[in-house]
Design a protein around this motif. Structure first.
Motif, PDB file in Angstrom:
ATOM      1  N   LEU A 293      65.824   3.505 -31.434  1.00 23.44           N
ATOM      2  CA  LEU A 293      66.233   3.452 -30.204  1.00 23.44           C
ATOM      3  C   LEU A 293      66.897   4.829 -29.623  1.00 23.44           C
ATOM      4  CD1 LEU A 293      65.779   1.901 -27.266  1.00 23.44           C
ATOM      5  CD2 LEU A 293      67.993   1.000 -27.500  1.00 23.44           C
ATOM      6  N   CYS A 294      68.086   4.819 -30.444  1.00 21.06           N
ATOM      7  CA  CYS A 294      68.986   5.777 -29.742  1.00 21.06           C
ATOM      8  C   CYS A 294      69.040   7.105 -30.780  1.00 21.06           C
ATOM      9  CB  CYS A 294      70.254   5.185 -29.701  1.00 21.06           C
ATOM     10  SG  CYS A 294      71.227   4.759 -30.908  1.00 21.06           S
ATOM     11  N   SER A 295      68.352   7.220 -31.892  1.00 19.99           N
ATOM     12  CA  SER A 295      68.537   8.353 -32.497  1.00 19.99           C
ATOM     13  C   SER A 295      67.787   9.452 -31.990  1.00 19.99           C
ATOM     14  CB  SER A 295      68.151   8.278 -34.063  1.00 19.99           C
ATOM     15  OG  SER A 295      66.780   8.019 -34.168  1.00 19.99           O
ATOM     16  N   ASP A 296      67.579  10.814 -32.707  1.00 19.17           N
ATOM     17  CA  ASP A 296      66.779  11.843 -32.067  1.00 19.17           C
ATOM     18  C   ASP A 296      65.502  11.632 -32.474  1.00 19.17           C
ATOM     19  OD1 ASP A 296      69.203  13.272 -31.322  1.00 19.17           O
ATOM     20  OD2 ASP A 296      69.327  14.137 -33.056  1.00 19.17           O
TER      21      ASP A 296
ATOM     22  N   ALA B 296      63.767   8.570 -32.286  1.00 22.60           N
ATOM     23  CA  ALA B 296      63.582   7.389 -31.822  1.00 22.60           C
ATOM     24  C   ALA B 296      62.142   7.051 -31.603  1.00 22.60           C
ATOM     25  CB  ALA B 296      64.511   6.979 -30.632  1.00 22.60           C
ATOM     26  N   THR B 297      61.712   6.081 -32.000  1.00 23.98           N
ATOM     27  CA  THR B 297      60.372   5.536 -31.648  1.00 23.98           C
ATOM     28  C   THR B 297      60.172   4.798 -30.473  1.00 23.98           C
ATOM     29  OG1 THR B 297      60.565   3.812 -33.147  1.00 23.98           O
ATOM     30  CG2 THR B 297      59.513   5.878 -33.866  1.00 23.98           C
ATOM     31  N   ILE B 298      61.388   4.030 -29.943  1.00 26.75           N
ATOM     32  CA  ILE B 298      61.011   3.097 -29.021  1.00 26.75           C
ATOM     33  C   ILE B 298      61.583   3.970 -27.467  1.00 26.75           C
ATOM     34  CG2 ILE B 298      61.893   0.987 -27.689  1.00 26.75           C
ATOM     35  CD1 ILE B 298      62.809  -0.053 -30.294  1.00 26.75           C
ATOM     36  N   LYS B 299      60.491   4.180 -26.656  1.00 27.86           N
ATOM     37  CA  LYS B 299      60.777   5.003 -25.530  1.00 27.86           C
ATOM     38  C   LYS B 299      60.825   4.318 -24.075  1.00 27.86           C
ATOM     39  CE  LYS B 299      61.159   9.003 -28.123  1.00 27.86           C
ATOM     40  NZ  LYS B 299      62.415   9.349 -28.498  1.00 27.86           N
ATOM     41  N   ASP B 300      60.108   2.981 -24.436  1.00 27.47           N
ATOM     42  CA  ASP B 300      59.957   2.106 -23.074  1.00 27.47           C
ATOM     43  C   ASP B 300      60.183   0.731 -23.596  1.00 27.47           C
ATOM     44  OD1 ASP B 300      57.638   1.159 -24.184  1.00 27.47           O
ATOM     45  OD2 ASP B 300      56.542   3.181 -23.140  1.00 27.47           O
ATOM     46  N   LEU B 301      59.931  -0.238 -22.802  1.00 26.47           N
ATOM     47  CA  LEU B 301      60.056  -1.793 -23.198  1.00 26.47           C
ATOM     48  C   LEU B 301      59.018  -2.282 -23.601  1.00 26.47           C
ATOM     49  CD1 LEU B 301      62.554  -2.714 -20.320  1.00 26.47           C
ATOM     50  CD2 LEU B 301      63.212  -2.064 -22.834  1.00 26.47           C
ATOM     51  N   SER B 302      57.687  -1.562 -23.744  1.00 28.14           N
ATOM     52  CA  SER B 302      56.373  -2.151 -24.318  1.00 28.14           C
ATOM     53  C   SER B 302      56.547  -2.927 -25.355  1.00 28.14           C
ATOM     54  CB  SER B 302      55.449  -0.953 -24.272  1.00 28.14           C
ATOM     55  OG  SER B 302      55.645  -0.220 -25.372  1.00 28.14           O
TER      56      SER B 302
END
Length: 266
Positions: free
Chosen positions: A251-254, A256-262
């Protein structure tokens, strides 16, 4: 800062105002503050009640459950006469009876990926008193994406923990996923109904959450961001451990793979 306090407010909050780290300035920050409490149960009850007593101007409560007899061992915002009533309504009545100077907004609903961003967008600080990992991860991700501070608590049996997450501010602040990378498999960790919980323990954790929320609103003291407080009530011990930001956090690393709540949609 203009201090727009009534005579009754000055009397009510006198023990706050004499604190040099609070004073009129801090109390006015509380009055202008907006906090969303997620869950009106064991953690949410003392948390919401202390926020109301402290004079937080607007407090939202979100919960979709109704009061049951088995709740009353720990959920102190409710009483016998509330059985069968929505928890948000019962909690609101308790809070306003304690302090009619505050505004309590009720949201009788279950948080999901479709409604969470709109809801948390109305508040300054989010306090997680939920009892399941699905909601905890959803709130963590939503707060990061919306740039909101999250104060998180959990309790089971005789143990509890509290932390604050402000990963949206960047390094070195971690998020919840930096500690728990993914929700555990179903039934891997028992719920309170399965494993039990000492009622006073959730009171301790909820009270600690309220303290951290008040500190964040007033910008005083040391934030628990990057720290995790672990409580062992049987041993009467409190332990604070450092929680670093995970460079591989999805989520919060450079990277990150999670960009939304999908990822939370079903």
């Amino acid at each position: 800062m203009d201090f727009d306090f009534s005579d009754s407010e000055i009397q009510r909050y006198a023990r706050h105002i004499v604190l040099k780290d609070v004073g009129g300035t801090g109390q006015m920050k509380l009055k202008r503050g907006r906090v969303l409490v997620v869950g009106a149960g064991g953690l949410g009850s003392p948390l919401a009640m202390y926020l109301a007593a402290a004079g937080v101007g607007t407090i939202g409560i979100v919960d979709d459950d109704v009061v049951e007899l088995s709740n009353l061992q720990r959920q102190i915002a409710h009483g016998m006469s509330d059985i069968g009533a929505p928890k948000v309504d019962s909690a609101r009545a308790t809070m306003l009876n304690m302090n009619p100077e505050v505004t309590v907004q009720t949201h009788q609903m279950r948080l999901n990926a479709k409604n969470v961003l709109e809801l948390i967008g109305q508040y300054d600080v989010i306090a997680d008193g939920s009892d399941n990992f699905e909601t905890r991860f959803l709130l963590n991700d939503a707060c990061y994406l919306a740039g909101k501070t999250l104060v998180s608590g959990a309790a089971l049996r005789f143990d509890g923990q509290v932390s604050t997450f402000k990963a949206h501010l960047g390094a070195p602040h971690p998020c919840y996923r930096c500690i728990y990378h993914a929700p555990p498999p179903p039934d891997a960790i028992p719920s309170c109904s399965q494993g039990g919980v000492l009622g006073a323990v959730v009171g301790t954790i909820g009270g600690m959450q309220a303290t951290e929320v008040l500190k964040e609103l007033m910008a005083i003291g040391d934030s628990l961001s990057g720290q995790l407080v672990i409580v062992d009530a049987l041993a009467a011990s409190f332990r604070k451990i450092r929680v670093p930001r995970d460079p591989g956090c999805p989520l919060c690393s450079d990277a990150a793979t999670i960009k939304d709540l999908s990822c939370h949609e079903h």
